[in-house]
Motif scaffolding. Structure first.
Motif, PDB file in Angstrom:
ATOM      1  N   ARG A 273       0.835  -1.210   0.000  1.00 25.74           N
ATOM      2  CA  ARG A 273       0.000   0.000   0.000  1.00 25.74           C
ATOM      3  C   ARG A 273       0.865   1.254   0.000  1.00 25.74           C
ATOM      4  N   ARG A 274       1.962   1.228   0.717  1.00 22.73           N
ATOM      5  CA  ARG A 274       2.813   2.410   0.796  1.00 22.73           C
ATOM      6  C   ARG A 274       3.611   2.626  -0.482  1.00 22.73           C
ATOM      7  N   LEU A 275       4.034   1.540  -1.115  1.00 21.23           N
ATOM      8  CA  LEU A 275       4.887   1.662  -2.298  1.00 21.23           C
ATOM      9  C   LEU A 275       4.110   1.748  -3.597  1.00 21.23           C
ATOM     10  N   GLY A 276       2.911   1.164  -3.610  1.00 20.69           N
ATOM     11  CA  GLY A 276       2.172   1.110  -4.861  1.00 20.69           C
ATOM     12  C   GLY A 276       2.673  -0.028  -5.741  1.00 20.69           C
ATOM     13  N   PRO A 277       1.988  -0.297  -6.837  1.00 20.59           N
ATOM     14  CA  PRO A 277       2.356  -1.443  -7.689  1.00 20.59           C
ATOM     15  C   PRO A 277       3.682  -1.268  -8.406  1.00 20.59           C
ATOM     16  N   ASP A 278       4.166  -0.032  -8.534  1.00 23.16           N
ATOM     17  CA  ASP A 278       5.403   0.206  -9.271  1.00 23.16           C
ATOM     18  C   ASP A 278       6.593   0.458  -8.355  1.00 23.16           C
ATOM     19  N   GLY A 279       6.479   0.033  -7.101  1.00 23.64           N
ATOM     20  CA  GLY A 279       7.579   0.217  -6.170  1.00 23.64           C
ATOM     21  C   GLY A 279       8.809  -0.574  -6.581  1.00 23.64           C
ATOM     22  N   VAL A 280       9.961  -0.109  -6.076  1.00 21.08           N
ATOM     23  CA  VAL A 280      11.242  -0.726  -6.429  1.00 21.08           C
ATOM     24  C   VAL A 280      12.050  -0.909  -5.150  1.00 21.08           C
TER      25      VAL A 280
END
Length: 851
Positions: free
Chosen positions: A163-170
């Motif tokens: 939730r904090r990073l979103g689907p495109d987090g790295v």
């Protein structure tokens, strides 16, 4: 009981303002002490929770000589062969960074090409199917990632982190960026370090975080019937002294460094706050007794003197109980900013967040402190009540001795002399950085003695200054003159208010001066060492020792080949040791710190003669020519010491050696940051633009020396937040001190005030008289507090290097006195408004009958 209900408890109910005032006075003394207890408990509980979530049923863990990849893989087989070991679970626990994608809340970068505030520390855990004794539900079927030991693919995330990073987090690693799109999600991971965790196969974590054939920890589950302590001793003998066997709940040594420095300082301040709180409670109880002198005289006349004492102590105990509980709530609130600062540090070092944990124990401690504080303070007031002249009270002849006590300067001068002597002792304690053990003991005593002596000097000097002002004021405004006379006639009350006011200003002045001093020291050091180089990194510039988000090798190669780069230099820092008392920082770099013993010979340094910080020299009794034993992943190595210098890293518990020597002892180290030297005709700004324009890595930070100094000093300044929270608390103490003291004085002077009103003094003039007392006390307290703060700062400036290993330049934040002097004066005037209003509405007839 009936007497207590009528004479004491009814007073508490009928005088709610005074009751609240007494409770707040006790709370002011209790809050800081409780905050220390809550902070300590919170740290222990946070690490225990982490151990229960990660280590599960394993009561022991084996750690290496270094916090990052300190265990050679061969140690695992040694552990497994040890008698009594039921299961040995190898793990990698890497602290890294996660970069939110643009679709996450607040996920956009603030500065192109540099890590913004949205980048989050994350704990990356590497495991394989040998972890099933800890987590039986691990997916270890044939073909699963944990069973095959794959080194590719996204890790498993917690739902909270997704939730904090979103689907495109790295995820940032030592080998580059690892996309998290499509990563599996396990909601149960939300309970681990607040959900800031990812889990991946052990082999993958070793490849991504520079752990080739290395582990961070091995959790151990005993076999049935094996005693934990017995197994711990066997393991310690088996793995060697350079490795450590700890309880699973023991905090990592690096995480306790800051706490070890804060607790003693806050403990000393807590004792000071308790002392002020006791005086304030005494004032409140004295007000209450002053208003019922006739009632107490009647009880004493019929033989109830002991009942008077018992009733007063019980009344104070009730107020203290309420104040203790209120102070506990305040202590919990004060622990918030303290633990937040600690959490920022521990998340960067060990990936564990520290959160406030409140147990019943602080409430019990706070209640006991509040009751004890109030009863002890009330005992003196009750003794005074029992010594009253009963016959005089009953015959309406209990007139006070109106003779003002003489203002004496001798005691004030003596305290001033003791304070100056304390400054001299502080200089002796801090000489050469405090290399000797006796200097550390002397420094603590000197600092406490200096602070106490200057506080007493302020208290004893305040009535004398008021007398001097009164003499200058004679013949002017009558109401102000009467207010000044009241301050002179009641030197004890004047001292209490002046100390409370002066303390709030002094703490602000000392903290602000250290803030300025730290900023100048950092700026000077960075200017000297990096004035001809550019910092390029993927990690924060401060407290990033164990963050595994280093510069990828391909990026390093590209940086070397940029046209404007003439050279590239890298260093490394390793945390060695597996206990907080044995922690040593090993730095592969040569910085221009000041040598206090021995030499700083560059040729000898290149030959392997190391330099050590004063904290390490004091702890291990090292001098030039000594041999320092260092734990390494393959055993203990002895290195020669050529000198001792002032290096503040690891609170002075640091050793500096050539980078080649560090690599030989601890293995190749990924570069967390590098220094780029510009080529001929290329400025640092031009080189910074060239590196940014190359877009080698979106996580690459590029900082000039000025930008680096600003960034580091801002981070260090944030660590002073707990002391600013203390200063805000002292503002409340000053408010309560003035309010309670002026209320007491108003009660004691009721007949005198009635006479003034009877002979024509207007309500506005009575109001002005009380407000002038408060204003003069505020000005005197601010002036004397600022003067005393200079001595306190000088003593602290000399002693602090003992605790932090480095001496910052002497700087005085004079503007703080003006800012906080005005603020404290406003607080004092607001506190005086209620006593002044009550004085202006005095009933003349009732006051004239009052004795």
């Amino acid at each position: 009981m009936r007497l207590f209900l009528l004479l004491n408890l009814r007073r508490l109910v009928r005088q709610p303002v005074r009751t609240v005032l007494g409770a707040v006075a006790a709370a002011a003394g209790v809050a800081l002490v409780v905050s220390v207890a809550v902070t300590t408990t919170s740290v222990s509980r946070s690490f225990a929770d982490f151990a229960s979530h990660v280590g599960g049923p394993a009561p022991l863990r084996v750690v290496g000589a270094t916090s990052r990849g300190g265990l050679d893989e061969s140690v695992l087989s040694t552990v497994e062969r040890t008698p009594g070991v039921g299961a040995a679970v190898p793990m990698v626990q890497a602290v890294t960074l996660a970069d939110p994608g643009p679709g996450a809340p607040g996920g956009t970068r603030t500065v192109t090409g540099q890590t913004g505030s949205s980048v989050q520390p994350v704990l990356a855990v590497g495991i394989d199917c040998r972890a099933q004794p800890l987590v039986p539900s691990l997916p270890c079927s044939a073909g699963s990632a944990l069973a095959t030991g794959t080194t590719t693919g996204p890790p498993t995330l917690s739902a909270a982190l997704l939730r904090r990073l979103g689907p495109d987090g790295v995820l940032l690693t030592d080998d580059g960026r690892l996309p998290l799109r499509g990563a599996p999600v396990v909601s149960r991971l939300d309970a681990v370090v607040g959900g800031q965790v990812v889990v991946m196969p052990l082999a993958q974590s070793q490849a991504l975080f520079g752990r080739s054939h290395r582990l961070d920890v091995v959790y151990v589950v005993p076999s049935a019937g094996t005693h934990v302590e017995t197994l711990k001793q066997r393991l310690s003998a088996a793995v060697g002294p350079w490795n450590g066997v700890l309880r699973s709940t023991d905090p990592p040594p690096a995480a306790t460094v800051v706490l070890g420095g804060l607790v003693p300082l806050f403990g000393l301040m807590g004792l000071f706050a308790l002392a002020i709180g006791a005086v304030l409670v005494y004032d409140v109880i004295a007000i209450s007794l002053e208003e019922r002198r006739l009632d107490l005289a009647i009880v004493a006349a019929v033989g109830g003197g002991r009942r008077v004492m018992t009733g007063v102590l019980a009344e104070a105990g009730l107020m203290g109980l309420a104040g203790g509980l209120l102070g506990t709530v305040g202590g919990v609130a004060l622990a918030g900013p303290v633990t937040a600062g600690l959490s920022d540090f521990t998340r960067r070092t060990v990936g564990i967040a520290v959160t406030v944990h409140v147990t019943p124990a602080p409430f019990a401690v706070g209640a006991a402190l509040g009751v004890g504080l109030a009863v002890a303070a009330a005992w003196f007031s009750a003794r005074r009540a029992l010594r009253m002249d009963v016959a005089a009270e009953l015959s309406n002849r209990g007139l006070r001795d109106e003779t003002a006590p003489r203002v004496r300067w001798r005691r004030g001068a003596l305290c001033l002399g003791l304070g100056l002597a304390g400054v001299a002792l502080s200089w002796v304690a801090g000489f050469h950085g405090g290399m000797y053990t006796w200097q550390s003991h002397l420094g603590s005593v000197a600092l406490l003695g200096t602070s106490t002596a200057f506080a007493l000097a302020v208290a004893l000097a305040a009535p004398g200054v008021a007398l001097w002002v009164l003499r200058l004021w004679r013949g002017r405004n009558a109401s102000v003159g009467l207010g000044l006379a009241n301050l002179v006639r009641n030197p004890g009350r004047t001292s209490v208010m002046a100390v409370a006011v002066g303390s709030a200003v002094a703490i602000a002045f000392v903290v602000a001066s250290f803030d300025l001093s730290i900023h100048d020291a950092i700026t000077s050091a960075i200017t000297r060492t990096r004035n001809q180089s550019l910092r390029v990194s993927t990690t924060p510039p401060n407290n990033a020792l164990d963050i595994d988000a280093r510069i990828p090798p391909a990026v390093l190669t590209s940086l070397r080949h940029l046209p404007g780069v003439a050279g590239l230099e890298s260093g490394a820092v390793v945390g060695s040791g597996h206990t907080s008392s044995g922690l040593i920082g090993v730095e592969g770099q040569n910085l221009p710190f000041d040598v206090v013993s021995g030499t700083k010979d560059l040729s000898a340094f290149d030959r392997g003669q190391v330099l050590v910080g004063v904290g390490l020299a004091r702890r291990l009794h090292l001098r030039a020519g000594s041999q320092l034993a260092l734990d390494t992943p393959t055993g203990t190595v002895r290195v020669p010491v050529q000198g001792v210098w002032l290096n503040g890293d690891f609170a002075g518990g640091v050793v500096n050696m050539p980078m080649s020597m560090l690599t030989a002892l601890y293995g190749p180290q990924p570069a967390g940051e590098v220094a780029l030297r510009p080529g001929p005709g290329v400025t640092l700004d031009q080189l910074a633009r060239e590196v940014t324009a190359a877009k080698l890595d979106p996580d690459l930070q590029v900082q000039t020396p000025t930008e680096l100094a600003s960034s580091v000093s801002t981070d260090v300044r944030s660590q002073l937040a707990p002391f600013w929270a203390l200063q805000r608390g002292l503002l409340l103490v000053a408010f309560v001190a003035v309010l309670s003291t002026l209320l007491l004085v108003g009660a004691q002077r009721r007949r005198e005030l009635g006479l003034l009103a009877a002979v024509g003094m207007r309500p506005s003039e009575l109001f002005r008289m009380v407000m002038s007392e408060a204003a003069v006390v505020a000005v005197i307290g601010v002036a004397l507090g600022a003067l005393g703060a200079i001595g306190q700062y000088e003593a602290s400036h000399e002693v602090i290097p003992i605790f932090i290993g480095y001496k910052d330049p002497f700087r005085l934040a004079g503007g703080t006195v003006v800012v906080y002097g005005v603020l404290v004066t406003l607080v004092v005037l607001i506190a005086a408004a209620l006593p002044a209003w009550r004085t202006s509405r005095l009933e003349v007839a009732a006051s004239l009958r009052y004795e």
